[in-house]
Write an enzyme that holds these catalytic residues in place. Structure first.
Site, PDB file in Angstrom:
ATOM      1  N   ASP A  56      12.428 -12.718  -0.806  1.00  7.88           N
ATOM      2  CA  ASP A  56      12.103 -12.449   0.406  1.00  7.88           C
ATOM      3  C   ASP A  56      13.213 -11.545   1.091  1.00  7.88           C
ATOM      4  OD1 ASP A  56      12.084 -12.925   3.176  1.00  7.88           O
ATOM      5  OD2 ASP A  56      10.217 -13.995   2.839  1.00  7.88           O
ATOM      6  N   ASN A  62       1.810 -10.043   0.845  1.00  9.17           N
ATOM      7  CA  ASN A  62       0.701  -9.158   1.096  1.00  9.17           C
ATOM      8  C   ASN A  62       0.340  -8.202   0.155  1.00  9.17           C
ATOM      9  OD1 ASN A  62      -1.740  -8.630   2.643  1.00  9.17           O
ATOM     10  ND2 ASN A  62      -0.516  -6.603   3.429  1.00  9.17           N
ATOM     11  N   TYR A 103       3.663  -6.831  17.242  1.00 10.68           N
ATOM     12  CA  TYR A 103       3.864  -6.032  16.159  1.00 10.68           C
ATOM     13  C   TYR A 103       4.557  -4.775  16.447  1.00 10.68           C
ATOM     14  CZ  TYR A 103       2.930  -2.328  12.610  1.00 10.68           C
ATOM     15  OH  TYR A 103       3.135  -1.364  11.847  1.00 10.68           O
ATOM     16  N   LYS A 113       8.619  -2.806  15.787  1.00 13.99           N
ATOM     17  CA  LYS A 113       9.096  -1.648  15.245  1.00 13.99           C
ATOM     18  C   LYS A 113      10.039  -1.041  16.304  1.00 13.99           C
ATOM     19  CE  LYS A 113       6.679  -1.663  11.767  1.00 13.99           C
ATOM     20  NZ  LYS A 113       7.429  -1.586  10.382  1.00 13.99           N
ATOM     21  N   ASP A 123       9.978  -7.357  -3.308  1.00 13.17           N
ATOM     22  CA  ASP A 123       8.691  -7.819  -2.767  1.00 13.17           C
ATOM     23  C   ASP A 123       8.491  -9.386  -2.760  1.00 13.17           C
ATOM     24  OD1 ASP A 123       5.824  -5.741  -1.751  1.00 13.17           O
ATOM     25  OD2 ASP A 123       6.103  -7.815  -1.599  1.00 13.17           O
ATOM     26  N   SER A 142       6.394   3.622  13.555  1.00 10.62           N
ATOM     27  CA  SER A 142       4.918   3.623  13.565  1.00 10.62           C
ATOM     28  C   SER A 142       4.832   4.420  14.853  1.00 10.62           C
ATOM     29  CB  SER A 142       4.318   2.120  13.738  1.00 10.62           C
ATOM     30  OG  SER A 142       3.071   2.509  14.448  1.00 10.62           O
ATOM     31  N   TYR A 150       0.968  -1.288   0.086  1.00 11.18           N
ATOM     32  CA  TYR A 150      -0.065   0.067  -0.072  1.00 11.18           C
ATOM     33  C   TYR A 150       0.960   1.278  -0.097  1.00 11.18           C
ATOM     34  CZ  TYR A 150      -3.312   3.634   2.184  1.00 11.18           C
ATOM     35  OH  TYR A 150      -3.791   4.583   2.348  1.00 11.18           O
TER      36      TYR A 150
HETATM   37  P1  NAD Z   1       1.656  -3.793   3.380  1.00 12.95           P
HETATM   38  O1  NAD Z   1       1.321  -5.041   3.603  1.00 12.95           O
HETATM   39  O2  NAD Z   1       0.568  -3.247   2.140  1.00 12.95           O
HETATM   40  O3  NAD Z   1       3.098  -3.648   2.250  1.00 12.95           O
HETATM   41  C1  NAD Z   1       4.150  -4.421   2.901  1.00 12.95           C
HETATM   42  C2  NAD Z   1       4.801  -5.200   1.608  1.00 12.95           C
HETATM   43  O4  NAD Z   1       5.864  -5.931   2.084  1.00 12.95           O
HETATM   44  C3  NAD Z   1       3.676  -6.048   0.916  1.00 12.95           C
HETATM   45  O5  NAD Z   1       3.844  -5.875  -0.262  1.00 12.95           O
HETATM   46  C4  NAD Z   1       4.476  -7.456   1.381  1.00 12.95           C
HETATM   47  O6  NAD Z   1       4.308  -8.517   0.368  1.00 12.95           O
HETATM   48  C5  NAD Z   1       5.968  -7.137   1.632  1.00 12.95           C
HETATM   49  N1  NAD Z   1       6.612  -8.103   2.406  1.00 12.95           N
HETATM   50  C6  NAD Z   1       6.391  -8.279   3.687  1.00 12.95           C
HETATM   51  N2  NAD Z   1       7.284  -9.302   4.298  1.00 12.95           N
HETATM   52  C7  NAD Z   1       8.224  -9.333   3.300  1.00 12.95           C
HETATM   53  C8  NAD Z   1       9.600 -10.097   3.277  1.00 12.95           C
HETATM   54  N3  NAD Z   1      10.158 -10.789   4.254  1.00 12.95           N
HETATM   55  N4  NAD Z   1      10.093  -9.906   2.257  1.00 12.95           N
HETATM   56  C9  NAD Z   1       9.682  -9.200   1.165  1.00 12.95           C
HETATM   57  N5  NAD Z   1       8.602  -8.535   1.019  1.00 12.95           N
HETATM   58  C10 NAD Z   1       7.955  -8.507   2.110  1.00 12.95           C
HETATM   59  O7  NAD Z   1       1.844  -2.686   4.224  1.00 12.95           O
HETATM   60  P2  NAD Z   1       1.738  -1.027   4.194  1.00 12.95           P
HETATM   61  O8  NAD Z   1       0.777  -0.667   4.689  1.00 12.95           O
HETATM   62  O9  NAD Z   1       2.126  -0.613   2.838  1.00 12.95           O
HETATM   63  O10 NAD Z   1       2.964  -0.578   5.304  1.00 12.95           O
HETATM   64  C11 NAD Z   1       4.577  -0.696   5.058  1.00 12.95           C
HETATM   65  C12 NAD Z   1       5.121  -0.766   6.052  1.00 12.95           C
HETATM   66  O11 NAD Z   1       4.758   0.591   6.877  1.00 12.95           O
HETATM   67  C13 NAD Z   1       5.085  -2.027   7.136  1.00 12.95           C
HETATM   68  O12 NAD Z   1       6.606  -1.984   7.315  1.00 12.95           O
HETATM   69  C14 NAD Z   1       4.133  -1.461   8.064  1.00 12.95           C
HETATM   70  O13 NAD Z   1       4.232  -2.097   9.405  1.00 12.95           O
HETATM   71  C15 NAD Z   1       4.536   0.185   8.135  1.00 12.95           C
HETATM   72  N6  NAD Z   1       3.521   0.888   8.808  1.00 12.95           N
HETATM   73  C16 NAD Z   1       2.171   0.734   8.243  1.00 12.95           C
HETATM   74  C17 NAD Z   1       1.100   1.526   8.837  1.00 12.95           C
HETATM   75  C18 NAD Z   1      -0.293   1.381   8.251  1.00 12.95           C
HETATM   76  O14 NAD Z   1      -1.129   1.624   8.814  1.00 12.95           O
HETATM   77  N7  NAD Z   1      -0.570   1.100   6.959  1.00 12.95           N
HETATM   78  C19 NAD Z   1       1.166   2.432   9.896  1.00 12.95           C
HETATM   79  C20 NAD Z   1       2.490   2.590  10.219  1.00 12.95           C
HETATM   80  C21 NAD Z   1       3.663   1.483   9.824  1.00 12.95           C
END
Ligand code: NAD
Ligand code: UDP
Length: 338
Positions: free
Chosen positions: A58, A35, A149, A153, A31, A124, A11
């Site tokens: 990964d 997810n 989680y 962080k 990626d 976060s 996202y």
């Molecule tokens: P998301 O799940 O849409 O994106 C994360 C991406 O990382 C996904 O495309 C997933 O396939 C990939 N991924 C996960 N583990 C992996 C691995 N081991 N190797 C390669 N790829 C991997 O999440 P997002 O909302 O885009 O969030 C991105 C980051 O921001 C995350 O680290 C999340 O914890 C952090 N974050 C998100 C929010 C929120 O509300 N969306 C808030 C604070 C922090």
């Protein structure tokens, strides 16, 4: 010069890819699609009119990551790859520590092996825990987190701080996101959650589109203006632009720097529901439900450090957040599954 984006298909990552491309950066994306779906980056390519290398890998695969670094001259890494579901992290803590913490260790080793020591990390607001009062400032104590989680962080932030003390070339920008919502104004990319959404906005959107019957408002007896929880919602495109500024900062500074990315304004759950209904004209049936365990009443940022260090501040309004979210949801009722 290129920027490596881990988790760039997700996202926030997909929106950031687009902003980096418009700012003229070359990007390389990794990626594992845990997810996310390939369609997101296909649309980023369409919207930007640019091609870029992608590796399905990964981040814990050290050989695979070394191969990516060997192929491209990477100047900085934006590290989004991680698991983010709070409830799941309580059920499966090992999976979260392995993916998020171990994944970051492997990534950092691959970076250093290949001469790269600048990282922008997706942290976060959760690291502030439940004991600090809003507005939250970067120098407040962190770590009083309530779930695995959040602990990943916090731990990753601490690891990157330790690395920056030991390694004078290292630069780590620790971006503490508040509540990302919204979608690109084209309606072509947005958030595509798996299963039942945990977060307010994706759940609200699924109610608005008729996929779910009603929204449960978790608690109306908090000490807030209307009793419902208050959060700092930030448009994902503003957030993405903050990453472009953070890259510039990481390329010209060393050390570990925590920076909030929020608007500084808090809205309650009922503010979000009534604003969404007023702005889009679409009703959101909702009921008051018990508080959700672990939730706090109020959480919003002091965004002044981002303005001072990065020259960045959020520009989009609550109206943009609602209209852009709704455009994405109504044009893509099944997300990226057409
Ligand atoms: P998301 O799940 O849409 O994106 C994360 C991406 O990382 C996904 O495309 C997933 O396939 C990939 N991924 C996960 N583990 C992996 C691995 N081991 N190797 C390669 N790829 C991997 O999440 P997002 O909302 O885009 O969030 C991105 C980051 O921001 C995350 O680290 C999340 O914890 C952090 N974050 C998100 C929010 C929120 O509300 N969306 C808030 C604070 C922090
Ligand atoms: N919330 C709600 N119903 C939902 C999801 C969330 O009332 O279905 C509330 C939640 O209690 C909190 C706010 O909306 O007050 C934001 O929740 P979210 O999970 O999106 O973010 P976080 O709590 O992690 O800041």
């Amino acid at each position: 010069m290129a920027i490596l984006i881990t988790g760039g298909c997700g996202y926030i990552g997909s929106h950031t890819c687009l902003e980096l491309l418009s700012a003229g950066y070359d990007i390389v994306v990794v990626d594992n699609y845990y997810n996310s779906k390939p369609e997101a980056l296909k649309r980023v390519k369409e919207l930007s009119g640019k091609e870029f290398p992608f590796y399905e890998c990964d981040i814990r695969d050290e050989e695979g990551m070394n191969a990516v670094f060997a192929k491209h001259k990477i100047d900085a890494v934006i590290h989004f790859a991680g698991l983010k579901a709070v409830g799941e992290s309580v059920e499966k803590p090992m999976m979260y520590y392995d993916n998020n913490v171990n994944g970051t260790l492997v990534l950092w080793r691959a970076m250093k092996n290949n001469g790269c020591s600048r990282i922008i990390f997706s942290s976060s607001a959760t690291v502030y825990g439940s004991e600090n009062a809003s507005p939250l400032k970067e120098d407040l104590p962190t770590g009083a987190v309530t779930n695995p989680y959040g602990r990943t962080k916090y731990v990753i932030e601490e690891i990157l701080k330790d690395i920056c003390v030991a390694d004078k070339d290292a630069s780590a920008v620790l971006l503490r996101y508040f509540n990302p919502v919204g979608a690109h104004a084209s309606g072509r990319i947005g958030e595509d959650p798996n299963g039942i959404p945990n977060n307010l906005m994706p759940f609200l959107l699924q109610v608005a589109i008729g996929k779910r019957e009603k929204l449960s408002v978790f608690g109306n007896d908090y000490d807030t203006h209307d009793g419902t929880g208050v959060r700092d919602y930030i448009h994902v495109v503003d957030l993405a632009k903050g990453h472009v500024k953070a890259v510039e900062y990481a390329l010209s500074h060393t050390g570990a720097t925590p920076i909030n990315l929020g608007t500084g304004t808090g809205y309650s759950v009922l503010d979000m529901v009534t604003s969404f209904e007023r702005i889009t004209g679409v009703p959101v049936p909702h009921v008051i439900a018990p508080r959700r365990p672990g939730d706090i009443a109020t959480c919003y940022s002091d965004p002044s450090k981002a303005k001072e260090l990065l020259g960045w501040e959020a520009e989009k309004t609550l109206e943009d957040m609602c209209l852009d979210s709704w455009r994405w949801q109504s044009q893509n009722p099944k997300g990226y599954d057409e």
